[in-house]
Design a protein around this motif. Structure first.
Motif, PDB file in Angstrom:
ATOM      1  N   THR A  37       0.827  -1.205   0.000  1.00 48.13           N
ATOM      2  CA  THR A  37       0.000   0.000   0.000  1.00 48.13           C
ATOM      3  C   THR A  37       0.862   1.256   0.000  1.00 48.13           C
ATOM      4  OG1 THR A  37      -1.758  -1.171   1.195  1.00 48.13           O
ATOM      5  CG2 THR A  37      -1.824   1.239   1.237  1.00 48.13           C
ATOM      6  N   ALA A  40       2.310   1.667  -3.451  1.00 45.90           N
ATOM      7  CA  ALA A  40       1.309   2.148  -4.402  1.00 45.90           C
ATOM      8  C   ALA A  40       1.038   3.633  -4.246  1.00 45.90           C
ATOM      9  CB  ALA A  40       0.014   1.362  -4.229  1.00 45.90           C
ATOM     10  N   ALA A  41       1.307   4.181  -3.061  1.00 45.77           N
ATOM     11  CA  ALA A  41       1.055   5.596  -2.796  1.00 45.77           C
ATOM     12  C   ALA A  41       2.168   6.496  -3.325  1.00 45.77           C
ATOM     13  CB  ALA A  41       0.875   5.831  -1.296  1.00 45.77           C
ATOM     14  N   SER A  46       1.490   5.648  -8.388  1.00 46.84           N
ATOM     15  CA  SER A  46       0.063   5.974  -8.465  1.00 46.84           C
ATOM     16  C   SER A  46      -0.264   6.706  -9.761  1.00 46.84           C
ATOM     17  CB  SER A  46      -0.349   6.822  -7.265  1.00 46.84           C
ATOM     18  OG  SER A  46       0.385   8.041  -7.236  1.00 46.84           O
ATOM     19  N   SER A  51      -3.056   0.111  -9.068  1.00 43.47           N
ATOM     20  CA  SER A  51      -3.686   0.038  -7.758  1.00 43.47           C
ATOM     21  C   SER A  51      -2.899  -0.881  -6.833  1.00 43.47           C
ATOM     22  CB  SER A  51      -5.116  -0.477  -7.888  1.00 43.47           C
ATOM     23  OG  SER A  51      -5.116  -1.845  -8.269  1.00 43.47           O
ATOM     24  N   ALA A 215     -10.040   1.757 -11.250  1.00 42.28           N
ATOM     25  CA  ALA A 215      -8.985   2.778 -11.239  1.00 42.28           C
ATOM     26  C   ALA A 215      -8.503   3.099 -12.647  1.00 42.28           C
ATOM     27  CB  ALA A 215      -7.814   2.293 -10.381  1.00 42.28           C
TER      28      ALA A 215
END
Length: 366
Positions: A37, A40-41, A46, A51, A215
């Motif tokens: 996570t 992905a940020a 991103s 995603s 997304a």
């Protein structure tokens, strides 16, 4: 007394040890997903529209094939729990992202485009995958589901219902990643160069009706206009909602197929090796999905609570994808060979050409 306590305590201690190992495996997947996570940020990641779900399965596959031996074998049950049971819960809570009011705003045109794409892609895609590309039925159905409905989330839901092996889902998700990512750049380019002539509504119908992931739909449509993005997102969520009836039909079909196979076996004829005893069971996570769409439509939860639950749900889906990747082996994927890739490509060509045709018909006839 002490003897009785000792006797009764032994099974309890064994149960705790077994579940402690399972918990360790589950927590390992959670930590892995937390790292995914964060990756992905990163703006550079991103910005590509990747995603956490997609990065999760890719990272999981790399780990599972490179350093899987570093993970204790006793943790495998916890990993499997994340890849199976947790994903059912996560798919159900995906319903909080949709409302019946949003679906109603796109009217008959949006529903017609979504339903046509889902039905034709699933039926024709499965037939082409098995007859033309000689894939087994599960591989063809999983890949067709990812293209037809909602990408990786659909693959996970179908994998749960089919009870298929992890590597088959990984192959299907791979096509979602490849062609869905390509769509984010190709679709806006087709609009800009004038190769595809669609107004704002048509653009939203086309993008939302044919691109794989939510997304990816948002990423592609946002390059055109905010209005097209809104319409495309609603159409896409209409496709997501169709996951429920499709899973119900799939469950009934599987039960009937297996009944025929068992009858053939009893009659002394040859039955397929994968024939299993299966009853018609309504997938509870599909009904949960539909119920939560109703909850969201009636605004029974505060917006802050819905946002929090959606964030947790994305994390749970990331955990499921990561666990699925960990259970996947390159050797299993290689068995599919280029056939799976070309099958995914054929579905992609259909989504573009067929999707445009369906969009034009919907706008001019409805």
């Amino acid at each position: 007394m002490n003897s009785a306590t000792s006797t009764s305590g032994a099974p309890t201690a064994g149960w705790l040890r077994a579940h402690r190992s399972e918990l360790n495996g589950f927590l390992f997947v959670a930590l892995f997903a937390a790292a995914v996570t964060q990756i992905a940020a990163i703006p550079a990641i991103s910005g590509l529209g990747l995603s956490p779900l997609i990065i999760g399965i890719a990272a999981g596959v790399l780990y599972g094939n490179a350093v899987r031996e570093a993970m204790p074998e006793s943790w495998a049950a916890g990993v499997n729990f994340a890849a199976r049971r947790l994903l059912r819960i996560a798919v159900a809570f995906y319903g909080l992202r949709i409302s019946f009011q949003e679906i109603a705003t796109v009217g008959v045109q949006g529903f017609a485009v979504s339903a046509s794409i889902v039905v034709v892609t699933l039926v024709a895609g499965t037939w082409i995958g098995t007859r033309v590309f000689k894939l087994d039925r599960e591989e063809a159905l999983l890949t067709a589901a990812g293209s037809a409905i909602c990408g990786a989330a659909a693959v996970l839901a179908f994998e749960s219902t089919l009870q298929s092996k992890p590597h088959k889902s990984a192959i299907a998700v791979g096509t979602v990643v490849l062609f869905g990512t390509l769509s984010m750049f190709l679709y806006p380019a087709l609009i800009r160069i004038g190769f595809v002539h669609l107004d704002t509504i048509g653009t939203g119908l086309f993008f939302g009706g044919t691109i794989h992931e939510v997304a990816q739909v948002v990423g592609a449509a946002s390059a055109v206009s905010p209005e097209a993005t809104h319409i495309a997102t609603i159409v896409k969520m209409t496709r997501v909602l169709m996951l429920v009836p499709v899973l119900l039909v799939l469950t009934v079909w599987l039960a009937r197929r297996d009944a025929v196979q068992r009858t053939a076996s009893h009659d002394g004829t040859h039955a397929p090796a994968d024939a299993v005893k299966r009853t018609i069971a309504v997938p509870w996570f599909a009904l949960g999905f539909l119920a939560l769409v109703g909850v969201n439509s009636l605004h029974l939860l505060p917006d802050a609570a819905v946002h929090t639950l959606n964030t947790l749900d994305t994390f749970a889906l990331t955990m499921a994808m990561t666990a699925l990747g960990i259970e996947t082996r390159f050797a299993q994927i290689r068995q599919a060979g280029p056939r799976a890739l070309f099958f995914g490509l054929s579905l992609y060509v259909w989504l573009i050409a067929g999707g445009l045709g369906i969009t034009y018909l919907a706008q001019h006839l409805l």
